[in-house]
Design a protein around this motif. Structure first.
Motif, mmCIF file in Angstrom:
data_model
loop_
_atom_site.group_PDB
_atom_site.id
_atom_site.type_symbol
_atom_site.label_atom_id
_atom_site.label_comp_id
_atom_site.label_asym_id
_atom_site.label_seq_id
_atom_site.Cartn_x
_atom_site.Cartn_y
_atom_site.Cartn_z
ATOM 1 N N GLN A 201 3.914 -11.895 0.783
ATOM 2 C CA GLN A 201 4.259 -10.399 0.138
ATOM 3 C C GLN A 201 3.128 -9.706 -0.075
ATOM 4 N N PRO A 202 2.885 -8.811 1.166
ATOM 5 C CA PRO A 202 1.762 -8.307 1.085
ATOM 6 C C PRO A 202 1.607 -6.978 0.276
ATOM 7 N N ALA A 203 0.554 -6.882 -0.331
ATOM 8 C CA ALA A 203 0.232 -5.699 -1.342
ATOM 9 C C ALA A 203 -0.882 -4.792 -1.007
ATOM 10 N N SER A 213 -7.201 0.582 -10.945
ATOM 11 C CA SER A 213 -6.571 0.080 -9.555
ATOM 12 C C SER A 213 -5.273 0.413 -9.626
ATOM 13 N N SER A 214 -4.347 0.845 -8.424
ATOM 14 C CA SER A 214 -3.039 0.996 -8.532
ATOM 15 C C SER A 214 -2.922 0.450 -7.075
ATOM 16 N N ARG A 215 -1.345 0.385 -6.929
ATOM 17 C CA ARG A 215 -0.718 -0.276 -5.563
ATOM 18 C C ARG A 215 0.079 0.778 -5.002
ATOM 19 N N GLY A 216 0.231 0.558 -3.694
ATOM 20 C CA GLY A 216 0.888 1.618 -2.913
ATOM 21 C C GLY A 216 2.146 0.948 -2.403
ATOM 22 N N SER A 217 3.368 1.311 -2.502
ATOM 23 C CA SER A 217 4.530 0.609 -2.095
ATOM 24 C C SER A 217 4.665 0.948 -0.329
ATOM 25 N N PHE A 218 5.129 0.239 0.547
ATOM 26 C CA PHE A 218 5.282 0.389 1.813
ATOM 27 C C PHE A 218 6.372 -0.449 2.346
#
Length: 442
Positions: A201-203, A213-218
């Protein structure tokens, strides 16, 4: 008798005065203060660590105050210490309510000395920071991210502010993104062969210099892949021929089989750990172009991901996974560099024997193992097709061949993809082009 008492009293007074003088001036140094971090950008949740030392009389009290403009808030006030000689305290700004901008943290610490008319010695120190409470914003430029188990893909993205860390997190593996001259980031990442589809489950994450910190969806699409099983027999003649080169690594092994198992298990783990370290010490821009070369006129032997059973006298003694491709050609065949890059390792490399490792940039590396001769040095720059070595049978090789490995961020991946010009065009080159332009795909 009376004079004796007088002299004794005088001596006692003088001794008391001397003792008082020593006690008063015993500790005239104020506590020493150190704050981590001590400058730069900070976030509200990033922890500060305050170190206070007073090795003679000990710490009496510590106070920490944060201020911004006319607003001041007490962050710490401590008067009891488990170790008064050296105290380590943590605090943050999570409940401060401050706005983004300049901020000052002031620390006051007083020791237990009777110096200064009993008030002790006091240290007061201030540190200035820039408070940043906004998370970085990630924009993914690439659209398609197809990846097979044991394989590789790439992602291109931008971040709206300088970051201390960004890239793809895959369970316990982190694949850094590398900023390109355009300002965009390029990140190669792997689907490790030992992970299941549920575990992969790559993040995409980014952490700015203030610790936000933040996460980007792809979008990504996985292709499940099964691997072959193989049996490796261990005849005594092989063990007797190969194990002497590892006697210094495992001098206490009682038999050659015992030494082989230690090499196959423990030294193998150390070699892979070293590859992960090398994978982080990479050039930040791609050094290569086009498909990667294969050893000419060579036949495939062991494949990437083969699940191996090691058998000694008809008894299973070990299990390992083969994480490269074995290519057999003529004895002492010339070995070309698969693509352009920088030599980051030459020499004996444990189970791989005499080895060359090339860095192609952004964490992408190729490994050439079991060599009989090495014709390059660490630090050399090579071009695609340059002859760097000759095949051999060093390390754990049972015969003359080339073990060819490809690594992304120190994680082994399937080399076959990198020999395929069409795969590179569809899965990698499009990301490289986006990273060069810094613009999203149409």
């Amino acid at each position: 008798m009376k004079k004796f008492l007088i002299y004794t009293l005088i001596l006692i007074v003088l001794a008391a005065a001397a003792f008082g003088f020593v006690a008063y001036f015993k500790d005239t140094d104020a506590p020493k203060l150190a704050l981590t971090p001590d400058k730069g950008y900070i976030g509200t949740e990033a922890p500060f660590v305050l170190e206070v030392q007073d090795p003679i009389t000990g710490i009496k009290e510590i106070s920490v105050v944060a201020s911004q403009g006319d607003k001041s808030i007490s962050l710490l006030s401590v008067t009891s210490f488990a170790d008064p000689l050296h105290s380590s305290l943590e605090f943050d700004l999570s409940k401060s309510g401050f706005k983004n901008g300049s901020l000052t943290i002031s620390v006051t610490a007083t020791d237990r000395s009777i110096y200064n008319m009993g008030k002790g010695n006091t240290s007061i120190k201030q540190w200035k920071f820039d408070l940043d409470t906004e998370k970085p914003r990630i924009l993914v430029l690439s659209r398609q991210h197809n990846i097979a188990r044991g394989g590789t893909t790439a992602i291109t993205y931008t971040v709206n502010e300088p970051v201390s860390k960004s890239g793809i997190q895959v369970k316990g593996h982190f694949f850094p993104g590398y900023q390109q001259p355009s300002g965009a980031y390029l990140c190669f990442f792997a689907y490790p062969q030992d992970l299941t589809e549920e575990e992969f489950q790559p993040a995409l994450i980014a952490t700015d210099k203030a610790g936000n910190s933040s996460r980007g969806s792809f979008y990504y699409h996985t292709i499940n892949k099964k691997f072959r099983h193989d049996v490796i027999n261990l005849p005594d003649r092989f063990l007797n021929a190969k194990m002497p080169q590892f006697e210094d690594d495992f001098p206490d092994a009682k038999t050659q089989l015992e030494r082989y198992l230690l090499v196959n298990r423990e030294l193998r783990v150390k070699n892979r750990a070293r590859m992960r370290v090398l994978g982080q010490q990479t050039l930040h821009t791609p050094q290569w172009a086009g498909r990667f070369l294969r050893l000419p006129n060579a036949a495939n032997r062991a494949r990437f991901g083969d699940r191996r059973i090691y058998r000694y006298h008809d008894k299973d003694v070990d299990h390992q996974t083969h994480l490269g491709i074995d290519l057999a050609s003529i004895r002492n065949a010339k070995v070309p560099a698969a693509n352009s890059g920088k030599i980051v390792f030459t020499g004996f490399f444990g189970i791989y024997g005499d080895t060359v490792i090339i860095d192609h940039g952004c964490g992408l590396m190729t490994l050439y193992a079991h060599l009989s001769q090495i014709g390059v040095n660490t630090g050399d720059t090579v071009n695609r097709g340059d002859i760097i070595a000759r095949t051999g049978a060093t390390g754990l090789a049972g015969g003359d061949h080339l073990h060819f490995g490809v690594f992304v961020g120190g994680i082994p991946v399937d080399p076959i993809e990198w020999w395929d010009a069409r795969w590179i065009k569809n899965n990698i080159q499009t990301k490289l082009d986006l990273a060069k332009s810094g613009k999203a795909a149409d």
